[in-house]
Every structure is written in structure tokens, then in C-alpha cells.
Design a protein around this motif. Structure first.
Motif, mmCIF file in Angstrom:
data_model
loop_
_atom_site.group_PDB
_atom_site.id
_atom_site.type_symbol
_atom_site.label_atom_id
_atom_site.label_comp_id
_atom_site.label_asym_id
_atom_site.label_seq_id
_atom_site.Cartn_x
_atom_site.Cartn_y
_atom_site.Cartn_z
ATOM 1 N N TYR A 89 7.514 -28.529 120.582
ATOM 2 C CA TYR A 89 8.757 -27.987 120.035
ATOM 3 C C TYR A 89 8.585 -27.417 118.626
ATOM 4 O O TYR A 89 9.559 -27.072 117.969
ATOM 5 N N GLY A 90 7.344 -27.288 118.169
ATOM 6 C CA GLY A 90 7.094 -26.672 116.868
ATOM 7 C C GLY A 90 7.591 -27.491 115.700
ATOM 8 O O GLY A 90 8.064 -26.945 114.691
ATOM 9 N N ALA A 94 14.650 -34.676 124.867
ATOM 10 C CA ALA A 94 16.056 -34.349 125.125
ATOM 11 C C ALA A 94 16.789 -34.023 123.830
ATOM 12 O O ALA A 94 17.603 -33.100 123.767
ATOM 13 N N VAL A 95 16.490 -34.775 122.772
ATOM 14 C CA VAL A 95 17.116 -34.528 121.468
ATOM 15 C C VAL A 95 16.734 -33.155 120.942
ATOM 16 O O VAL A 95 17.587 -32.367 120.505
ATOM 17 N N LEU A 96 15.450 -32.847 120.970
ATOM 18 C CA LEU A 96 14.990 -31.552 120.455
ATOM 19 C C LEU A 96 15.509 -30.405 121.311
ATOM 20 O O LEU A 96 15.816 -29.318 120.795
ATOM 21 N N ASP A 97 15.619 -30.639 122.603
ATOM 22 C CA ASP A 97 16.159 -29.606 123.484
ATOM 23 C C ASP A 97 17.627 -29.344 123.157
ATOM 24 O O ASP A 97 18.059 -28.186 123.075
ATOM 25 N N ASP A 98 18.399 -30.416 122.951
ATOM 26 C CA ASP A 98 19.803 -30.252 122.581
ATOM 27 C C ASP A 98 19.933 -29.535 121.237
ATOM 28 O O ASP A 98 20.756 -28.630 121.068
ATOM 29 N N LEU A 99 19.122 -29.942 120.268
ATOM 30 C CA LEU A 99 19.203 -29.342 118.940
ATOM 31 C C LEU A 99 18.881 -27.852 118.970
ATOM 32 O O LEU A 99 19.466 -27.064 118.211
ATOM 33 N N PHE A 129 19.358 -25.076 113.889
ATOM 34 C CA PHE A 129 18.167 -25.777 114.372
ATOM 35 C C PHE A 129 17.279 -24.890 115.244
ATOM 36 O O PHE A 129 16.564 -25.381 116.114
ATOM 37 N N VAL A 130 17.319 -23.611 114.969
ATOM 38 C CA VAL A 130 16.460 -22.668 115.685
ATOM 39 C C VAL A 130 15.168 -22.483 114.891
ATOM 40 O O VAL A 130 15.182 -22.421 113.665
ATOM 41 N N GLY A 131 14.057 -22.397 115.590
ATOM 42 C CA GLY A 131 12.781 -22.181 114.917
ATOM 43 C C GLY A 131 12.071 -23.478 114.591
ATOM 44 O O GLY A 131 12.421 -24.548 115.089
ATOM 45 N N PRO A 132 11.060 -23.416 113.723
ATOM 46 C CA PRO A 132 10.254 -24.603 113.422
ATOM 47 C C PRO A 132 11.034 -25.665 112.661
ATOM 48 O O PRO A 132 11.956 -25.363 111.904
ATOM 49 N N GLY A 133 10.642 -26.918 112.887
ATOM 50 C CA GLY A 133 11.287 -28.033 112.207
ATOM 51 C C GLY A 133 10.268 -28.918 111.516
ATOM 52 O O GLY A 133 9.059 -28.835 111.772
ATOM 53 N N SER A 186 10.729 -22.653 103.501
ATOM 54 C CA SER A 186 10.250 -21.945 104.689
ATOM 55 C C SER A 186 11.350 -21.534 105.664
ATOM 56 O O SER A 186 11.085 -20.799 106.621
ATOM 57 N N GLY A 187 12.575 -22.026 105.449
ATOM 58 C CA GLY A 187 13.655 -21.721 106.378
ATOM 59 C C GLY A 187 13.672 -22.640 107.593
ATOM 60 O O GLY A 187 14.334 -22.342 108.586
#
Length: 431
Positions: free
Chosen positions: A354-355, A317-322, A328-332, A404-405
Motif C-alpha cells: 500500500y506504499g 482492510a484499514v488501508l483499503d478503506d482509507l 489519504f490518497v498516495g503514499p503514507g 512530501s505531501g
């Protein structure tokens, strides 16, 4: 955060000599209400001096409790909130009208609790076995009584049925959700865990929960409510697409129940979910719960999130919200510590989907070793690193993200967040 009051330092030193299951492996944990009941009786049963809302659940307890506190305060009602764990300072656990209790006030309440413990040991009564959490809970209730709070929002520490907080005779109870956690104590299934958490429901009271009747955990909660003639109400989640939205719906439903019980706000208006407005939402933001910052690194701003999510459904849920938030788009990259009683494989599976690439670290011997976590990650094809020191792990995550961005999240444990939060805030302030 450093404690300044000498009397509080001394009281905590004595408190730390007691069993503290928040800091120890829990495989042999024994819990019961006899010690806290004896302790409370010796202190004049302070838990009987206020009305209460009791909050249990795998995740969302603290945020929901903070929303309730803010709403009641906006109603002009004197309110206390008891929460756990703390992130940076122990005074976070006891708040009065939205503010952490003063160190001197907490110190005096703890001293009274410790004195009661000494008396119980001398007389050989049940309170001689009181734990760290028992004493702190009793101290919190003392503070609420002496401050004259009308309502207290009480968050369970572990489970519910045998939790030290369960001596309160709550008008409303809340069970936010049920996930697999503390399985060596609460049980191996969601149904077993639901049985423990449903133990906070009081006869002829009201329980608020989003759990459906056809869910295995929801069925247990519904059965318990029916057995003791408690009303069960489910909040409306339509339109609540985020964690914050769901917490607001739960808290708002509980406030509506208080209104039905005749609780009045200032100027005689009935209490209800309307009290949770934008100001209440802002005031109820807690440390380590979906906090977001921009930290300057090597000429660019790295988005950093702090959330102590320690169960898979909450991390998802946290990663989905982020994913819908700027930066917070793309890899983390995640700096991660996971306690031994948590579903590490489930958490890592969510990160993989979620990458998010983990850097494993640790904060105490109650946590899985970083090497063990790396092995689990490898089994599902998730690339990872091990850096034992949390500070160094965070530095490495920032460096990689700047190059890496990517973005960064500190997660898996509120204790890890507490270790690093002050540094994140300090560095973000430079941007």
C-alpha cells in the motif's frame, strides 16, 4: 488520561500487583476459569443477573460490541458493555448505557473484587490465583448487576474458551473473524484459534459469524455449533464494502436474533437490525478505530489516521478503506509498534503493497524491538526508520508528511495509539 479518584488509584495500585498478561510476555501464560468462577461465587455470581451477547474474534470485537450497545440503548433497554483493552482510561472497559463508568463506581467494584481475592488467599481456594483481568472482569459484572442492566455486551479478552468472560451464559455469541494472533497461547493455525474462540458458544443458543463453512476456521465453528445444538447464522455482507459496513451487518444480524427471541424495544416494537441507524453508528465510534484527523504542520494540513490494527488482514482492510477517503490518497507514513506475538512480517508486507513507509517505535518489553522490525522490513525491500521514542517518531512522521505531501497512520497496537491519541486530538483542534 489521568485518573482523579484516590480510591480508584489505590485499587489499581493493588490490582497492578497481580499478573497482567496484557503487559507481559505470554509464552508461559496459563489460563482457566476456576479462579474467576470462585471469585464470582464469592461476589454472589453477578454474571447471572443479566442476559448477554458474547463477542469474540481477531478484530472488530469492540466496534461490533459498541454498535450493539448503541442499538439496544436506542431500543430503550438498559445495557452494559465490557471491553478490552482500553486506549486512554480504564473506565473505557466498563460502560453503562453508552457512557464509561464513573471512577468512584469502578473503584468500589474493584475493592470488592480485591477483598474476595484476599479471602480466597486466606482459605486457599481457586480464586487465590486470580489475575488482573479476572478481578476487572468480576468488577465489571458487579457494576452491571448493581446498575440493573437488562443486557450486557461482553467482549472476550483473549481467545474465548478459557477467557475470564466465558462464565456468562450468553443467549447469542458472535465470532467476527479469525486471524493468526496470540499463537503461543491459542494455537499456530486458524483452525486451532477458531476452536478457542468457538468455546464461547453455549448449548442451544445462537452464534453469528461471517466465516464460511468451507473455510478452515469456519468449519471448526460450524462443527462446534452442531455438537451443542446451537444455531449458526451468517450475516449478509452484500453491499458491505468497508470495515464499518461489515461490523454493522454482524451487529444487525445479532439484533435480529434478539428480536426472534422476543426481546422488545420501547412501545413494544421487536428489536432488530433497524436499531443501528446513523445516530447509532456515530455514537459507537471508538477511540483508535479508524479515527481520522487533520493536523496543521508547516502551513499545511496533514491527514492522520489512528487504528490499532495488529493483524495483516485487518491492516489491509484499514488501508483499503482509507484509500477511498479524502486526504489519504498516495503514499503514507506509519508510526508502528508491533507486539512480539503478532505477525510482523505479514503486517510489513501489507504496508509495502500500500506504499506505506514505517517508522518503528516501541511501547513495552512485550513488543518486538524496532531494530528487529527494521531488519524484517529490509528483507522485503521496505525502506524504514527507527525512532525509539513514540513521541519523537510521531513528530518525524508529521515533518516528513508535511514536506512530501504524504499522510500519516499510527498503527500496529492500541497501546501505541493510546500513548499518542491525546496529542493528535490536541494538535488537530488547532486547525
Amino acid at each position: 488520561m489521568q485518573i482523579e479518584n484516590p480510591r480508584l488509584i489505590e485499587a489499581l495500585s493493588q490490582l497492578d500487583q497481580l499478573t497482567n498478561w496484557e503487559q507481559r510476555p505470554r509464552g508461559e501464560m496459563r489460563v482457566g476459569l476456576e479462579p474467576i468462577l470462585d471469585l464470582s461465587a464469592r461476589l454472589g455470581d453477578p454474571h447471572r443477573a443479566f442476559r448477554s451477547i458474547h463477542v469474540a474474534g481477531t478484530k472488530g470485537k469492540s466496534s461490533t460490541s459498541a454498535l450493539l450497545e448503541a442499538g439496544l440503548r436506542h431500543a430503550g433497554i438498559s445495557v452494559g458493555r465490557y471491553a478490552s483493552p482500553h486506549v486512554e482510561h480504564i473506565s473505557e472497559r466498563v460502560s453503562l448505557n453508552g457512557q464509561p463508568v464513573e471512577e468512584a463506581v469502578l473503584a468500589e467494584a474493584l475493592v470488592l473484587g480485591l477483598d474476595a481475592l484476599k479471602a480466597a488467599r486466606a482459605e486457599g481456594t481457586a480464586a487465590e490465583a486470580a489475575t488482573w483481568f479476572d478481578i476487572l472482569t468480576a468488577a465489571g459484572f458487579l457494576i452491571f448487576r448493581d446498575a440493573g442492566v437488562q443486557w450486557a455486551v461482553i467482549e472476550t479478552g483473549l481467545g474465548g474458551r478459557l477467557d475470564s468472560t466465558n462464565i456468562v451464559d450468553s443467549d447469542v455469541s458472535i465470532i467476527t473473524n479469525i486471524g493468526l494472533e496470540h499463537t503461543e497461547i491459542l494455537g499456530k493455525t486458524r483452525a486451532a484459534i477458531a476452536f478457542e474462540k468457538a468455546g464461547i458458544i453455549k448449548p442451544r443458543s445462537t452464534v453469528v459469524t461471517p466465516l464460511d463453512a468451507d473455510d478452515e476456521a469456519g468449519a471448526v465453528v460450524a462443527k462446534r455449533a452442531a455438537e451443542i445444538d446451537a444455531r449458526l447464522i451468517r450475516p449478509d455482507f452484500s453491499g458491505a464494502s468497508t470495515i464499518a459496513g461489515r461490523n454493522i451487518a454482524i451487529a444487525g444480524t445479532a439484533l435480529d436474533v434478539l428480536g426472534e427471541l422476543g426481546v422488545k424495544a420501547r412501545e413494544g416494537k421487536v428489536v432488530g437490525g433497524w436499531l443501528i441507524d446513523a445516530d447509532a453508528e456515530r455514537e459507537s465510534q471508538l477511540p483508535g478505530r479508524l479515527e481520522r484527523f487533520i493536523v496543521p504542520v508547516a502551513g499545511r494540513g496533514v491527514a492522520v489516521a489512528l487504528d490499532g490494527a495488529h493483524v495483516p488482514f485487518n491492516l489491509e482492510a484499514v488501508l483499503d478503506d482509507l484509500s477511498g477517503m479524502e486526504g489519504f490518497v498516495g503514499p503514507g507514513i506509519a508510526v508502528v509498534a508491533i507486539a512480539a506475538d503478532k505477525d510482523a512480517a505479514g503486517l510489513l508486507e501489507v504496508m509495502g503493497r500500500y506504499g506505506v513507509s514505517p517508522i518503528f517505535t516501541s511501547v513495552s518489553n512485550r513488543f518486538r524491538s524496532p531494530a528487529e522490525l527494521q531488519t524484517l522490513a529490509g528483507q522485503i525491500g521496505l525502506a524504514s526508520e527507527v525512532i525509539d521514542d513514540p513521541q519523537a517518531a510521531y513528530e518525524k512522521a508529521l515533518e516528513q508528511a508535511a514536506a512530501s505531501g504524504a499522510w500519516v497512520i499510527l498503527t500496529g497496537s492500541l497501546y501505541l495509539v493510546g500513548l499518542l491519541r491525546e496529542r493528535v486530538i490536541s494538535e488537530a483542534a488547532k486547525s
